[in-house]
Design a protein around this motif. Sequence first.
Motif, mmCIF file in Angstrom:
data_model
loop_
_atom_site.group_PDB
_atom_site.id
_atom_site.type_symbol
_atom_site.label_atom_id
_atom_site.label_comp_id
_atom_site.label_asym_id
_atom_site.label_seq_id
_atom_site.Cartn_x
_atom_site.Cartn_y
_atom_site.Cartn_z
ATOM 1 N N SER A 1 81.701 36.828 35.072
ATOM 2 C CA SER A 1 80.439 36.604 34.359
ATOM 3 C C SER A 1 80.621 35.657 33.190
ATOM 4 O O SER A 1 79.787 34.790 32.947
ATOM 5 C CB SER A 1 79.875 37.913 33.819
ATOM 6 O OG SER A 1 79.685 38.792 34.866
ATOM 7 N N ARG B 1 81.182 32.095 34.461
ATOM 8 C CA ARG B 1 79.927 31.494 34.896
ATOM 9 C C ARG B 1 79.067 31.103 33.692
ATOM 10 O O ARG B 1 78.431 30.077 33.675
ATOM 11 C CB ARG B 1 79.166 32.441 35.813
ATOM 12 C CG ARG B 1 79.113 31.898 37.215
ATOM 13 C CD ARG B 1 78.431 32.821 38.154
ATOM 14 N NE ARG B 1 79.275 33.963 38.430
ATOM 15 C CZ ARG B 1 78.859 35.223 38.416
ATOM 16 N NH1 ARG B 1 77.604 35.505 38.128
ATOM 17 N NH2 ARG B 1 79.680 36.188 38.697
ATOM 18 N N GLU C 1 72.217 26.863 32.502
ATOM 19 C CA GLU C 1 70.947 27.442 32.112
ATOM 20 C C GLU C 1 71.004 27.783 30.627
ATOM 21 O O GLU C 1 72.065 27.750 30.015
ATOM 22 C CB GLU C 1 70.679 28.711 32.932
ATOM 23 C CG GLU C 1 70.719 28.493 34.428
ATOM 24 C CD GLU C 1 69.744 27.410 34.881
ATOM 25 O OE1 GLU C 1 68.571 27.495 34.493
ATOM 26 O OE2 GLU C 1 70.157 26.465 35.580
ATOM 27 N N THR D 1 70.969 33.471 29.588
ATOM 28 C CA THR D 1 72.045 33.981 30.435
ATOM 29 C C THR D 1 72.623 35.265 29.856
ATOM 30 O O THR D 1 72.882 36.229 30.578
ATOM 31 C CB THR D 1 73.172 32.923 30.576
ATOM 32 O OG1 THR D 1 72.584 31.681 30.921
ATOM 33 C CG2 THR D 1 74.184 33.321 31.608
ATOM 34 N N LYS E 1 70.141 38.078 30.302
ATOM 35 C CA LYS E 1 70.103 38.524 31.692
ATOM 36 C C LYS E 1 71.279 39.451 31.990
ATOM 37 O O LYS E 1 71.142 40.465 32.660
ATOM 38 C CB LYS E 1 70.205 37.286 32.589
ATOM 39 C CG LYS E 1 69.446 37.403 33.882
ATOM 40 C CD LYS E 1 69.195 36.013 34.362
ATOM 41 C CE LYS E 1 69.172 35.657 35.735
ATOM 42 N NZ LYS E 1 69.211 34.239 35.987
ATOM 43 N N ASP F 1 65.150 40.326 29.561
ATOM 44 C CA ASP F 1 64.481 39.165 30.142
ATOM 45 C C ASP F 1 63.816 38.373 29.009
ATOM 46 O O ASP F 1 62.891 38.870 28.378
ATOM 47 C CB ASP F 1 63.426 39.709 31.124
ATOM 48 C CG ASP F 1 62.749 38.585 31.864
ATOM 49 O OD1 ASP F 1 63.303 37.467 31.870
ATOM 50 O OD2 ASP F 1 61.663 38.818 32.416
ATOM 51 N N LEU G 1 75.556 29.888 42.525
ATOM 52 C CA LEU G 1 75.524 31.271 42.052
ATOM 53 C C LEU G 1 74.587 31.388 40.843
ATOM 54 O O LEU G 1 73.773 32.299 40.751
ATOM 55 C CB LEU G 1 76.950 31.650 41.656
ATOM 56 C CG LEU G 1 77.365 33.106 41.667
ATOM 57 C CD1 LEU G 1 77.034 33.760 42.996
ATOM 58 C CD2 LEU G 1 78.863 33.194 41.408
ATOM 59 N N GLU G 2 74.723 30.426 39.926
ATOM 60 C CA GLU G 2 73.853 30.413 38.738
ATOM 61 C C GLU G 2 72.380 30.394 39.130
ATOM 62 O O GLU G 2 71.544 31.020 38.515
ATOM 63 C CB GLU G 2 74.069 29.105 37.978
ATOM 64 C CG GLU G 2 75.056 29.106 36.865
ATOM 65 C CD GLU G 2 75.407 27.653 36.559
ATOM 66 O OE1 GLU G 2 76.601 27.362 36.627
ATOM 67 O OE2 GLU G 2 74.505 26.819 36.285
ATOM 68 N N GLY H 1 71.126 31.451 41.832
ATOM 69 C CA GLY H 1 70.739 32.570 42.685
ATOM 70 C C GLY H 1 70.603 32.170 44.150
ATOM 71 O O GLY H 1 69.948 32.850 44.933
ATOM 72 N N GLU I 1 74.805 35.134 46.633
ATOM 73 C CA GLU I 1 75.112 36.381 45.935
ATOM 74 C C GLU I 1 76.492 36.829 46.355
ATOM 75 O O GLU I 1 76.925 36.526 47.470
ATOM 76 C CB GLU I 1 74.104 37.468 46.349
ATOM 77 C CG GLU I 1 72.742 37.253 45.717
ATOM 78 C CD GLU I 1 71.611 37.827 46.543
ATOM 79 O OE1 GLU I 1 71.887 38.574 47.500
ATOM 80 O OE2 GLU I 1 70.450 37.488 46.226
ATOM 81 N N TYR J 1 80.654 36.052 50.065
ATOM 82 C CA TYR J 1 79.486 35.268 49.657
ATOM 83 C C TYR J 1 78.369 35.382 50.684
ATOM 84 O O TYR J 1 78.616 35.272 51.891
ATOM 85 C CB TYR J 1 79.890 33.788 49.469
ATOM 86 C CG TYR J 1 80.375 33.520 48.058
ATOM 87 C CD1 TYR J 1 81.478 34.206 47.563
ATOM 88 C CD2 TYR J 1 79.720 32.617 47.226
ATOM 89 C CE1 TYR J 1 81.913 33.992 46.261
ATOM 90 C CE2 TYR J 1 80.153 32.388 45.923
ATOM 91 C CZ TYR J 1 81.243 33.081 45.444
ATOM 92 O OH TYR J 1 81.666 32.879 44.165
ATOM 93 N N SER K 1 70.998 33.862 49.677
ATOM 94 C CA SER K 1 69.747 34.510 49.281
ATOM 95 C C SER K 1 68.616 33.738 49.973
ATOM 96 O O SER K 1 68.857 32.720 50.635
ATOM 97 C CB SER K 1 69.574 34.419 47.768
ATOM 98 O OG SER K 1 69.343 33.073 47.425
#
Length: 596
Positions: free
Chosen positions: A361, A364, A370, A375, A378, A383, A469-470, A472, A475, A482, A485
């Motif tokens: 985490s 990333r 982002e 981040t 999250k 949120d 991954l960032e 989405g 997953e 891996y 999505s």
Amino acid sequence: MKKFELLEEYFGHKSFRPLQEEVVDAILDLKDILMILPTGGGKSLCYQLPSLMMGGVTVVVSPLLALMHDQVVALQANSISAAMLSSMQTHEESDQIEKRLKKGMIKLLYVAPERLTNSYFISMLHYININFFVVDEAHCVSEWGHEFRENYRELSLLKEQFPDIPIAAFTATATNSVERDIANQLKLDNPLRVRGSLFRSNLTIKAQHRIKDGRLQLLEFLKSHRGDAGIIYTLSRKSTEAIAQFLQTKGIDAKPYHAGMPTEVKNSTYADFVSDRISIVVATIAFGMGIDKSNIRFVVHMSMPKTLENFYQEIGRSGRDGLEAETLLLFSAQDIVQQKFFIDDLPDTPYKQHVYNKLDSIVRFANGEECRHQTIAKYFDDDIDRCMDKCDNCLEPDIKRIDITTASRKLLSAIYRTSQKFGLHYVVDVLRGSREKRVLENHHDKLSVYGIGDEYSKAQWLTIADRLLELGAVEIGEFKVYKLSEFGAEIIRGVQEVDLREDRLTVKKSIIKKIADSFSDDYDQEIFEKLKSLRTEIAQANNIPPYIVFSDKTLKELTIKLPKTKEDMLMVHGIGEVKYERYGAKFLALISEIAR
Ligand code: ADP
């Protein structure tokens, strides 16, 4: 006295911050509470104020001596009777405190968790009138948090032994699952859960790939922080000393701090820092937990912390006065290798996987494009909107970007064609046409995606995967497999496009950017310096840290408002009756001299 009068008189605040009043009221209603509020959000007031309104003593469990000490000094400076019991005290000192406790002369008693294993102490608690317990830094009770402390587990005893006394637990950082764990471990009874937004709007968060040892980037950063107080975190004891020395040769007053130094040296460095005698401490993470210095203007990490929790707590030490502060994370792939190395040595348990995930985490986060605030939020199941101008990613959206839609489609197809049953390294091996035994045994050399990705190195494919991954688009499932999505499927179908900051694929060429001076404080620097000298004088005479007299924020407001009377002065942030009685006259005299 009513709560608003107390707020003003003892704490010098005109109003409650969001969520504070709700918690104060719930404590007064004798409810169990679990509050998650970022560092600097104002948790202490939530229990200190109701404590003043209730009969009896509030027992506060806190993990660190330094933390307790600072709180006690700050309370005493506001004429609130507080004390701490610690193993560092003599018998006479603890006896004295015990006598005062029994006579009801102490409002807030701070203790370390290990006290609760002492049966004498527990039986004494049964003799005194306790209004409620406070568990500070409550995340330490959870193994799934980041600073698990064995002796925090003893805290389950509070509810067992004192079922009728409410508990108020506080922490700055907890994911939903850690939050649940805290409530279970402490056996909280249907607690009021209060979660503040994690957005620290006065912090500007930046991260850069470290170039060599990062010293040039550090100097560049410090250019816009001349004379500011700050902490620089490094991984090893040796590097704290090397970097402090390097800064000294550049005329910057920095001192090292690490656990291996003699206690006297550590104490004096700590005191120098807290009292504004030096501006910078270069430290291992041994430094700073619970530090109550409100005017820390920056925090720099010279390498990647182990988890986002650690990172968030460490940067959270800056800007507690609500004024602008800036943080810089320098990281490189080597840091990750080093951290992985430590984790590899752990026994194979779910915990090990948990630690790997935490590392993933933060990796990333560091590489991410982002909004950094978003981040972090999250990650802690919060949120929030993009910060727009409080992180490098939002401030520099015009960094050159390249389209990686085709590459993404290749990678996503390879994940799909290998049946979404493999880890990333394997998928990339297939893409790059590897002759690995496993690839051949699985007949993946027969797939249409085999060998179609040799335009990028393995490291570059991993970066592309990070980006997916960032966003989405993929997953990570059990065993690090891996999976696509819905968004990932849309990319394959050509409905969505993907881009990436060009510098991420060419890390080596990463540029040192001039960091725009983010300080646009509107205050009079010259008057500020004069007020600061008076503050230092008063602090030294009373043997307390300067911020206990007045915070930087208060001084800055004084330079603008230049109050002439007591009434004017009471309108200034952080000045209530108590503070006015103590220091008001001296500051008024100096201000009238300046204004003449
Ligand atoms: P935390 O424990 O959540 O990290 P603190 O209790 O140390 O935060 O408070 C951080 C800062 O916020 C302190 O300088 C404190 O004086 C200030 N503060 C707390 N409550 C208020 C308020 N209602 N109004 C203005 N400032 C406040």
